[in-house]
Design a protein around this motif. Sequence first.
Motif, PDB file in Angstrom:
ATOM      1  N   ALA A   1      29.577  36.565  28.015  1.00 10.85           N
ATOM      2  CA  ALA A   1      29.262  37.644  27.075  1.00 10.85           C
ATOM      3  C   ALA A   1      28.970  37.089  25.679  1.00 10.85           C
ATOM      4  CB  ALA A   1      30.422  38.633  27.016  1.00 10.85           C
ATOM      5  N   LEU A   2      29.768  36.093  25.245  1.00 11.56           N
ATOM      6  CA  LEU A   2      29.528  35.476  23.940  1.00 11.56           C
ATOM      7  C   LEU A   2      28.192  34.745  23.912  1.00 11.56           C
ATOM      8  CD1 LEU A   2      33.106  34.066  23.166  1.00 11.56           C
ATOM      9  CD2 LEU A   2      31.974  36.018  22.076  1.00 11.56           C
ATOM     10  N   LEU A   3      27.842  34.091  25.019  1.00 11.82           N
ATOM     11  CA  LEU A   3      26.557  33.392  25.105  1.00 11.82           C
ATOM     12  C   LEU A   3      25.394  34.383  25.023  1.00 11.82           C
ATOM     13  CD1 LEU A   3      24.983  30.755  25.598  1.00 11.82           C
ATOM     14  CD2 LEU A   3      25.236  31.174  28.063  1.00 11.82           C
ATOM     15  N   VAL A   4      25.499  35.482  25.763  1.00 11.80           N
ATOM     16  CA  VAL A   4      24.444  36.507  25.738  1.00 11.80           C
ATOM     17  C   VAL A   4      24.344  37.129  24.351  1.00 11.80           C
ATOM     18  CG1 VAL A   4      23.779  38.770  26.649  1.00 11.80           C
ATOM     19  CG2 VAL A   4      24.629  36.999  28.201  1.00 11.80           C
ATOM     20  N   TRP A   5      25.497  37.395  23.722  1.00  9.02           N
ATOM     21  CA  TRP A   5      25.497  37.978  22.383  1.00  9.02           C
ATOM     22  C   TRP A   5      24.851  37.038  21.367  1.00  9.02           C
ATOM     23  CZ3 TRP A   5      25.336  42.133  19.774  1.00  9.02           C
ATOM     24  CH2 TRP A   5      25.714  42.193  18.439  1.00  9.02           C
ATOM     25  N   GLY A   6      25.127  35.730  21.482  1.00  6.02           N
ATOM     26  CA  GLY A   6      24.514  34.763  20.584  1.00  6.02           C
ATOM     27  C   GLY A   6      23.006  34.688  20.756  1.00  6.02           C
TER      28      GLY A   6
ATOM     29  N   CYS B   1      20.068  35.692  17.926  1.00  6.73           N
ATOM     30  CA  CYS B   1      18.947  34.813  17.576  1.00  6.73           C
ATOM     31  C   CYS B   1      17.608  35.516  17.802  1.00  6.73           C
ATOM     32  CB  CYS B   1      19.009  33.533  18.401  1.00  6.73           C
ATOM     33  SG  CYS B   1      20.410  32.467  17.991  1.00  6.73           S
ATOM     34  N   TYR B   2      17.521  36.281  18.882  1.00  4.24           N
ATOM     35  CA  TYR B   2      16.285  37.002  19.189  1.00  4.24           C
ATOM     36  C   TYR B   2      16.009  38.075  18.144  1.00  4.24           C
ATOM     37  CZ  TYR B   2      12.979  39.950  21.752  1.00  4.24           C
ATOM     38  OH  TYR B   2      11.884  40.695  22.125  1.00  4.24           O
ATOM     39  N   LEU B   3      17.066  38.807  17.744  1.00  2.26           N
ATOM     40  CA  LEU B   3      16.900  39.851  16.731  1.00  2.26           C
ATOM     41  C   LEU B   3      16.548  39.257  15.372  1.00  2.26           C
ATOM     42  CD1 LEU B   3      19.887  42.204  17.662  1.00  2.26           C
ATOM     43  CD2 LEU B   3      17.454  42.643  18.019  1.00  2.26           C
ATOM     44  N   ARG B   4      17.151  38.111  15.033  1.00  2.00           N
ATOM     45  CA  ARG B   4      16.807  37.461  13.774  1.00  2.00           C
ATOM     46  C   ARG B   4      15.351  37.029  13.765  1.00  2.00           C
ATOM     47  NH1 ARG B   4      22.110  33.509  13.114  1.00  2.00           N
ATOM     48  NH2 ARG B   4      23.614  35.160  12.516  1.00  2.00           N
ATOM     49  N   GLY B   5      14.870  36.547  14.905  1.00  3.39           N
ATOM     50  CA  GLY B   5      13.468  36.150  14.999  1.00  3.39           C
ATOM     51  C   GLY B   5      12.529  37.319  14.805  1.00  3.39           C
ATOM     52  N   ILE B   6      12.889  38.465  15.370  1.00  2.00           N
ATOM     53  CA  ILE B   6      12.046  39.662  15.220  1.00  2.00           C
ATOM     54  C   ILE B   6      12.071  40.150  13.781  1.00  2.00           C
ATOM     55  CG2 ILE B   6      11.798  42.080  15.891  1.00  2.00           C
ATOM     56  CD1 ILE B   6      12.797  41.362  18.637  1.00  2.00           C
ATOM     57  N   LEU B   7      13.282  40.189  13.177  1.00  2.00           N
ATOM     58  CA  LEU B   7      13.390  40.636  11.782  1.00  2.00           C
ATOM     59  C   LEU B   7      12.712  39.664  10.824  1.00  2.00           C
ATOM     60  CD1 LEU B   7      17.117  41.867  11.780  1.00  2.00           C
ATOM     61  CD2 LEU B   7      15.049  43.278  11.824  1.00  2.00           C
TER      62      LEU B   7
ATOM     63  N   GLY C   1      30.017  51.843  29.027  1.00  2.00           N
ATOM     64  CA  GLY C   1      30.570  51.694  30.366  1.00  2.00           C
ATOM     65  C   GLY C   1      29.552  51.179  31.360  1.00  2.00           C
ATOM     66  N   VAL C   2      28.352  51.731  31.335  1.00  2.00           N
ATOM     67  CA  VAL C   2      27.305  51.293  32.267  1.00  2.00           C
ATOM     68  C   VAL C   2      26.911  49.840  31.991  1.00  2.00           C
ATOM     69  CG1 VAL C   2      24.905  51.641  32.975  1.00  2.00           C
ATOM     70  CG2 VAL C   2      26.422  53.605  32.704  1.00  2.00           C
ATOM     71  N   LEU C   3      26.725  49.494  30.710  1.00  2.00           N
ATOM     72  CA  LEU C   3      26.353  48.122  30.352  1.00  2.00           C
ATOM     73  C   LEU C   3      27.478  47.136  30.694  1.00  2.00           C
ATOM     74  CD1 LEU C   3      24.563  48.648  26.899  1.00  2.00           C
ATOM     75  CD2 LEU C   3      23.514  48.149  29.115  1.00  2.00           C
ATOM     76  N   GLY C   4      28.728  47.508  30.381  1.00  2.00           N
ATOM     77  CA  GLY C   4      29.852  46.631  30.669  1.00  2.00           C
ATOM     78  C   GLY C   4      30.044  46.388  32.159  1.00  2.00           C
ATOM     79  N   ASN C   5      30.021  47.457  32.943  1.00  2.00           N
ATOM     80  CA  ASN C   5      30.185  47.306  34.387  1.00  2.00           C
ATOM     81  C   ASN C   5      28.978  46.610  35.018  1.00  2.00           C
ATOM     82  OD1 ASN C   5      32.753  48.780  35.405  1.00  2.00           O
ATOM     83  ND2 ASN C   5      31.903  50.204  33.919  1.00  2.00           N
ATOM     84  N   GLY C   6      27.796  46.922  34.514  1.00  2.00           N
ATOM     85  CA  GLY C   6      26.607  46.234  35.009  1.00  2.00           C
ATOM     86  C   GLY C   6      26.655  44.741  34.711  1.00  2.00           C
ATOM     87  N   PHE C   7      27.138  44.392  33.521  1.00  2.00           N
ATOM     88  CA  PHE C   7      27.279  42.984  33.140  1.00  2.00           C
ATOM     89  C   PHE C   7      28.287  42.276  34.042  1.00  2.00           C
ATOM     90  CE2 PHE C   7      29.788  39.872  30.723  1.00  2.00           C
ATOM     91  CZ  PHE C   7      28.799  38.950  30.392  1.00  2.00           C
TER      92      PHE C   7
END
Length: 306
Positions: A288-293, A297-303, A20-26
Motif C-alpha cells: 500500500a505504501l509503495l502504491v501510494w508513493g 509521484c504520478y500526481l506531482r507529474g500531472i500537476l 471499503g470497495v477500494l480497500g477490499n479490492g486491494f
Amino acid sequence: MHSHEEEMLLVLIAGVFLIGVLGNGFMALVNCIDWAKRKKLSAVDLIRVVLAISRISLLCTMKWKSFLVIFFQNGLIEDQRTVDFLWATSHISSIWFATCLSIFYFLRIANFSHPYFFWLKWRIKQVVCTLLVGPLFLSLISEFLLLEKMYYNRSFNGRNERNESQEVQVNKKQYFITQIGINFLNIPPFFLSVVSCFLLLLSLWKHTQRMQSKINASRDPSTMAHIRAMKATLFFLILLILYYIGIYITFKNFSTLSSIFGVVIMAFYPSGHTMILILWNSKLRLTALLVWGQMKCYLRGILGRW
C-alpha cells in the motif's frame, strides 16, 4: 426538514463505501498477484481473498438494500426479495470468513500445553475448512429458509388482506422479526471470535510471565504477534457490534434520517476492519505504501505539467 443532514450522511455513506470497495479490492488483488507469482496460496491469504470478495459483495448489496429500505419502504417487493437473498449470502459469509481469520490467528500464534490445542494447531487447515463448509453452509440454508418464509407470508397477505395500511404494518413487523432471526444466527461466529480473543489474551499473559526475566520482553516477536492478533480480533468484534446496531436502526424504520445514519454505521464494519487488516499486515502495508508513493509521484507529474 432534514435534507441538509441527509445529504451529508449520503456523502459520508458514499465515502465509506468507496474506501471499503477500494480497500477490499486491494487486499484481494495483492494476494491474487502473490498467488500467481508463487503458484501457491497460504491458508491465511486464501481467507483474506474470500473475505475481501464477500465484503465487496456485502457493501454493494448493502447500498442497494438500504436504498430500497430508505426510499421505497412499502414497495418493490421483488427487488427487495432479490437483494435480501444476496445480502444474506454476503452478510453471513463475511462474518464467518472474519471469524475463521480470528481462529486462524489464535491457533497460529497462541501457545498452550494442552494436547487438544496441539491437535487443533497441527490441523489448522482442516479446522478452518470445517468451519467454512459446515456452520457457514448451515447458516446460509437457515437464512434462506427464514427469508423464503417471510416472503411467502408477505405474498399470502398481499392476496388476502383488504386493509392496505394493516398489510403494510404486518409486512414491516414480519420483516423486522426476520432480520432479528437472521442476526440471531450470527451468535455462533461472534461467540467463537470472543473465545479466540479471550484465549489469545490468556496466552499473552502466560507468555509475558515467562518473558519477565528477559530484557525488552515487550518487543519480543511472539508478544507483538499476540498483541496484533488480539487487537485485530477486538476491532472486528467492536465493528461487528456497531454493524448490528446499524442494522437495527436502519430496518426499524424510525425515520429516513435515522435509516441513513444506520447505514453509515453498518458501512464502517466491512470498510474499517479491512483497513485494519491492511495496516497490520506487513505485506499489505508495504504494498500500500509503495502504491501510494507511485500515485504521489504520478500526481506531482500531472500537476507539474499544469
